[in-house]
Design an enzyme around this catalytic site. Structure first.
Site, PDB file in Angstrom:
ATOM      1  N   HIS A 171      -0.659 -72.070  15.591  1.00 17.10           N
ATOM      2  CA  HIS A 171      -0.849 -71.523  14.245  1.00 17.10           C
ATOM      3  C   HIS A 171      -2.346 -71.368  13.971  1.00 17.10           C
ATOM      4  CE1 HIS A 171       3.168 -73.102  12.686  1.00 17.10           C
ATOM      5  NE2 HIS A 171       2.960 -73.970  13.655  1.00 17.10           N
ATOM      6  N   GLU A 227      -2.571 -76.278  14.727  1.00 14.77           N
ATOM      7  CA  GLU A 227      -3.266 -75.302  13.895  1.00 14.77           C
ATOM      8  C   GLU A 227      -4.695 -75.145  14.388  1.00 14.77           C
ATOM      9  OE1 GLU A 227      -2.081 -73.746  11.093  1.00 14.77           O
ATOM     10  OE2 GLU A 227      -0.358 -74.963  10.445  1.00 14.77           O
ATOM     11  N   HIS A 269       3.278 -68.825  15.960  1.00 14.23           N
ATOM     12  CA  HIS A 269       4.132 -68.876  14.775  1.00 14.23           C
ATOM     13  C   HIS A 269       4.741 -67.505  14.497  1.00 14.23           C
ATOM     14  CE1 HIS A 269       4.553 -70.675  10.428  1.00 14.23           C
ATOM     15  NE2 HIS A 269       5.686 -70.640  11.082  1.00 14.23           N
ATOM     16  N   ASP A 285       0.458 -65.522  12.052  1.00 11.96           N
ATOM     17  CA  ASP A 285      -0.528 -66.351  12.763  1.00 11.96           C
ATOM     18  C   ASP A 285      -0.037 -66.727  14.167  1.00 11.96           C
ATOM     19  OD1 ASP A 285       1.405 -68.049  11.345  1.00 11.96           O
ATOM     20  OD2 ASP A 285       0.154 -69.768  11.871  1.00 11.96           O
TER      21      ASP A 285
HETATM   22 ZN   LIG Z   1       1.715 -70.977  11.004  1.00  9.31          ZN
END
Ligand SMILES: [Zn+2]
Length: 181
Positions: free
Chosen positions: A34, A116, A155, A165
């Site tokens: 992400h 992330e 994602h 993303d």
């Molecule tokens: Zn995401």
């Protein structure tokens, strides 16, 4: 090395309240990439840490209004300088994917690890981030071998039409090349 509790000691450990147990007998078998930044495109601040820790003051920025009450997390965040923060032990279920499906199996949070990258859907990423991500991925694959390279995804691929993303600038070929080294 990732320990049996799913802690990556090289990462800065920060607690998130936003996790729960994975369903019984779940094999950790997917890695989801992400990106996030708060405010969007602003790097190095504490808002992402505060969001995942459940203490973001949503009145602080007009862009935070729709984050009110949101309970989200990821296992790790990789900052622009390559520093890794871990919010949820890998053995636990972090809340990063939402409504999602990979290879016909819904509810990716149940069986995935979410990472992330600090960035935006339109940003390029730093080399430090690629190096940190590939090093972390290698450790994850050693601990959870069901996460083959074919089971590393974005994602946007598990929530198409809803999420974009980590974005088209994320260099999958470079990432996979680093993993193969
Ligand atoms: Zn995401």
């Amino acid at each position: 090395m990732i320990d049996k509790f799913g802690i990556y000691p090289a990462a800065k450990q920060i607690r998130s309240p936003f996790y729960n147990e994975r369903p019984a007998d779940t094999q950790i078998s997917l890695l989801v990439i992400h990106c996030i930044s708060l405010p969007e495109g602003v790097y190095g601040g504490r808002a992402v840490e505060q969001l995942f820790s459940g203490c973001l003051d949503c009145s602080e920025d007009s862009g935070f209004a729709d984050l009110q009450g949101l309970e989200v997390s990821a296992h790790c965040v990789i900052r622009r300088d390559g520093q890794i923060e871990q919010y949820v032990p890998f053995v636990k279920r972090a809340w990063h994917a939402g409504v999602s499906c990979f290879a016909g199996i819904e509810g990716c949070n149940d069986y995935s690890i979410g990472i992330e990258l600090e960035g935006t859907d339109h940003s390029t990423y730093t080399n430090e981030q690629y190096l940190a991500l590939s090093a972390l991925t290698t450790q994850i694959q050693l601990r959870y071998p069901a996460i083959t390279t074919e089971r590393i995804t974005g994602h946007s691929d598990i929530a198409p039409g809803r999420k974009t993303d980590p974005g088209r600038q994320f260099d999958w070929a470079y990432y996979f090349r680093l993993l193969a080294d």
